[in-house]
Design an enzyme around this catalytic site. Structure first.
Site, PDB file in Angstrom:
ATOM      1  N   LYS A 174      69.322  27.717   6.594  1.00 21.73           N
ATOM      2  CA  LYS A 174      69.099  27.124   7.929  1.00 21.73           C
ATOM      3  C   LYS A 174      69.426  25.621   7.916  1.00 21.73           C
ATOM      4  O   LYS A 174      70.033  25.097   8.855  1.00 21.73           O
ATOM      5  CB  LYS A 174      67.642  27.359   8.338  1.00 21.73           C
ATOM      6  CG  LYS A 174      67.171  26.609   9.557  1.00 21.73           C
ATOM      7  CD  LYS A 174      67.866  27.050  10.838  1.00 21.73           C
ATOM      8  CE  LYS A 174      67.408  26.193  12.013  1.00 21.73           C
ATOM      9  NZ  LYS A 174      68.224  26.415  13.205  1.00 21.73           N
ATOM     10  N   LYS A 244      64.848  15.595  12.316  1.00 18.61           N
ATOM     11  CA  LYS A 244      63.958  16.205  11.308  1.00 18.61           C
ATOM     12  C   LYS A 244      64.773  17.091  10.355  1.00 18.61           C
ATOM     13  O   LYS A 244      64.661  16.996   9.137  1.00 18.61           O
ATOM     14  CB  LYS A 244      62.888  17.048  12.017  1.00 18.61           C
ATOM     15  CG  LYS A 244      62.087  17.949  11.078  1.00 18.61           C
ATOM     16  CD  LYS A 244      61.381  19.101  11.827  1.00 18.61           C
ATOM     17  CE  LYS A 244      62.318  20.083  12.468  1.00 18.61           C
ATOM     18  NZ  LYS A 244      62.007  21.483  12.429  1.00 18.61           N
TER      19      LYS A 244
HETATM   20  P1  NAD Z   1      58.701  22.905  20.746  1.00 19.40           P
HETATM   21  O1  NAD Z   1      58.171  21.560  20.473  1.00 19.40           O
HETATM   22  O2  NAD Z   1      59.289  23.224  22.082  1.00 19.40           O
HETATM   23  O3  NAD Z   1      57.545  24.007  20.482  1.00 19.40           O
HETATM   24  C1  NAD Z   1      56.521  23.883  19.543  1.00 19.40           C
HETATM   25  C2  NAD Z   1      55.243  24.435  20.162  1.00 19.40           C
HETATM   26  O4  NAD Z   1      54.214  24.377  19.166  1.00 19.40           O
HETATM   27  C3  NAD Z   1      54.744  23.609  21.355  1.00 19.40           C
HETATM   28  O5  NAD Z   1      54.482  24.484  22.449  1.00 19.40           O
HETATM   29  C4  NAD Z   1      53.476  22.940  20.855  1.00 19.40           C
HETATM   30  O6  NAD Z   1      52.497  22.744  21.866  1.00 19.40           O
HETATM   31  C5  NAD Z   1      53.006  23.958  19.828  1.00 19.40           C
HETATM   32  N1  NAD Z   1      52.106  23.402  18.820  1.00 19.40           N
HETATM   33  C6  NAD Z   1      52.143  22.181  18.225  1.00 19.40           C
HETATM   34  N2  NAD Z   1      51.132  22.051  17.351  1.00 19.40           N
HETATM   35  C7  NAD Z   1      50.438  23.223  17.373  1.00 19.40           C
HETATM   36  C8  NAD Z   1      49.297  23.705  16.679  1.00 19.40           C
HETATM   37  N3  NAD Z   1      48.642  22.957  15.784  1.00 19.40           N
HETATM   38  N4  NAD Z   1      48.850  24.954  16.970  1.00 19.40           N
HETATM   39  C9  NAD Z   1      49.485  25.719  17.897  1.00 19.40           C
HETATM   40  N5  NAD Z   1      50.576  25.313  18.592  1.00 19.40           N
HETATM   41  C10 NAD Z   1      51.044  24.094  18.320  1.00 19.40           C
HETATM   42  O7  NAD Z   1      59.753  23.217  19.599  1.00 19.40           O
HETATM   43  P2  NAD Z   1      60.880  24.360  19.581  1.00 19.40           P
HETATM   44  O8  NAD Z   1      62.146  23.777  20.078  1.00 19.40           O
HETATM   45  O9  NAD Z   1      60.340  25.598  20.173  1.00 19.40           O
HETATM   46  O10 NAD Z   1      61.055  24.523  17.992  1.00 19.40           O
HETATM   47  C11 NAD Z   1      60.109  25.211  17.194  1.00 19.40           C
HETATM   48  C12 NAD Z   1      60.683  25.345  15.802  1.00 19.40           C
HETATM   49  O11 NAD Z   1      61.903  26.095  15.835  1.00 19.40           O
HETATM   50  C13 NAD Z   1      61.037  23.989  15.143  1.00 19.40           C
HETATM   51  O12 NAD Z   1      60.724  24.053  13.780  1.00 19.40           O
HETATM   52  C14 NAD Z   1      62.534  23.872  15.379  1.00 19.40           C
HETATM   53  O13 NAD Z   1      63.163  23.065  14.399  1.00 19.40           O
HETATM   54  C15 NAD Z   1      62.973  25.317  15.302  1.00 19.40           C
HETATM   55  N6  NAD Z   1      64.181  25.666  16.074  1.00 19.40           N
HETATM   56  C16 NAD Z   1      64.379  25.195  17.340  1.00 19.40           C
HETATM   57  C17 NAD Z   1      65.526  25.572  18.050  1.00 19.40           C
HETATM   58  C18 NAD Z   1      65.802  25.092  19.470  1.00 19.40           C
HETATM   59  O14 NAD Z   1      66.932  25.299  19.959  1.00 19.40           O
HETATM   60  N7  NAD Z   1      64.850  24.480  20.159  1.00 19.40           N
HETATM   61  C19 NAD Z   1      66.473  26.420  17.452  1.00 19.40           C
HETATM   62  C20 NAD Z   1      66.227  26.908  16.171  1.00 19.40           C
HETATM   63  C21 NAD Z   1      65.083  26.516  15.485  1.00 19.40           C
END
Ligand code: NAD
Length: 298
Positions: A174, A244
């Site tokens: 990844k 990150k």
């Molecule tokens: P995001 O910030 O939109 O979502 C994260 C969620 O986690 C939020 O709703 C937040 O409120 C919640 N959260 C934070 N702390 C928490 C806790 N202690 N307990 C419960 N919930 C909690 O991020 P995202 O874009 O959905 O990304 C999530 C993961 O997936 C990341 O690691 C990111 O690198 C990865 N990712 C993102 C994408 C993308 O296109 N956005 C694509 C592939 C991978």
């Protein structure tokens, strides 16, 4: 325990559509998020809410997490109120977030000491892929646990890979992917800044490059979905998350004593210029470059 019950922690840009697809596939999904509004939205589409990482292991025997940073993942898994502390055998934990390989190993070790199975399973394919259930999922961990998890993973993704038995191996793939996505993102920004300077229409540049050797999926994604629409929030993979991941890729390379001349320069550049763009989509690299030029009066 009922295998149709699933826990999902982190109902964000990626987690919400993934958890929704598990619901659509007929699972009963227990959604947890620190953001109350996300839980309310999830309850509105039929999810069960009102649980925490400490109480969820009493309800289900498989829990997915999609959380923003390694620090949050560490606290949700290894904190006093976390999944490992409050879980026991017969529980399977699957982290879909992008974290460090070391953290995959640390969580796996703590989980296995309690007889809990853990897979590091980061995803790729953007929010649109999460919505369409077409994500790529790269899984590191025990093959039997992978086989158990596969039907669930097929509800959220199209291309599911078992990379190897070590829990951090999916994460390394990844991070390789996101290093490339980050470099392509910067390439798109720099390319369009030349087009602007030369008075060239973006559409014609896109149309030509898209059938030429500079073509990339990132160009299509960043240009069509974000830059051409001047829309940098909807369906975002934020610049903060990209930074990150680039730092994590650099960290992995350093640990192998490798060299990333471009990757390292990109980390430094984004770090010094991210103010005002951190919560916008990564395609705002284009704005970071062109708006800054205006400010500097170049
Ligand atoms: P995001 O910030 O939109 O979502 C994260 C969620 O986690 C939020 O709703 C937040 O409120 C919640 N959260 C934070 N702390 C928490 C806790 N202690 N307990 C419960 N919930 C909690 O991020 P995202 O874009 O959905 O990304 C999530 C993961 O997936 C990341 O690691 C990111 O690198 C990865 N990712 C993102 C994408 C993308 O296109 N956005 C694509 C592939 C991978």
């Amino acid at each position: 325990m009922d295998t149709k019950k699933v826990g999902f922690i982190g109902l964000g840009n990626m987690g919400f559509p993934m958890a929704s697809n598990l619901l659509k596939a007929g699972y009963t999904v227990y959604g947890v998020d620190v953001n109350r509004e996300s839980e309310i939205r999830f309850a509105e589409i039929g999810g069960k809410v009102g649980f925490t990482s400490a109480t969820l292991p009493n309800e289900v025997n498989i829990i997915f997490t999609s959380l923003p940073t390694p620090a949050v993942v560490e606290s949700v898994y290894l904190g006093n109120e976390g999944l490992v502390e409050n879980g026991e055998g017969l529980l399977t934990l699957i982290d879909l977030s992008t974290i460090s390989p070391e953290l995959n190993k640390k969580v796996a070790k703590a989980a296995l000491e309690k007889g809990i199975q853990y897979l590091g399973a980061p995803v790729s394919g953007s929010v649109s892929g999460a919505e369409a259930a077409t994500l790529s999922v790269m899984v590191g961990g025990d093959k039997k646990t992978y086989d158990f998890a596969l039907p669930y993973l097929k509800s959220i993704g199209k291309n599911i890979f078992h990379v190897g038995e070590d829990q951090e191996l999916g994460t390394i793939v990844k991070l390789i992917n996101n290093l490339m996505a980050g470099i392509h993102t910067q390439a798109v920004a720099e390319a369009l800044s030349i087009a602007d300077a030369a008075g060239l229409d973006h559409d014609i540049v896109y149309e030509i490059v898209n059938v030429s050797s500079g073509q990339s999926g990132v160009f299509t994604r960043n240009y069509k979905n974000f830059i051409a629409q001047d829309e940098y929030y909807k369906g975002a993979f934020t610049a903060a998350l990209l930074l990150k991941d680039l730092k994590l890729a650099k960290h992995v390379s350093n640990s192998f004593k490798g060299k990333l001349p471009l990757g390292e320069a990109l980390v430094n550049y984004i770090e010094s210029n991210i103010d005002g763009y951190a919560d916008k989509d990564m395609s705002s690299a284009y704005l970071m470059l062109t708006e800054q030029k205006v400010e500097l009066g170049e």
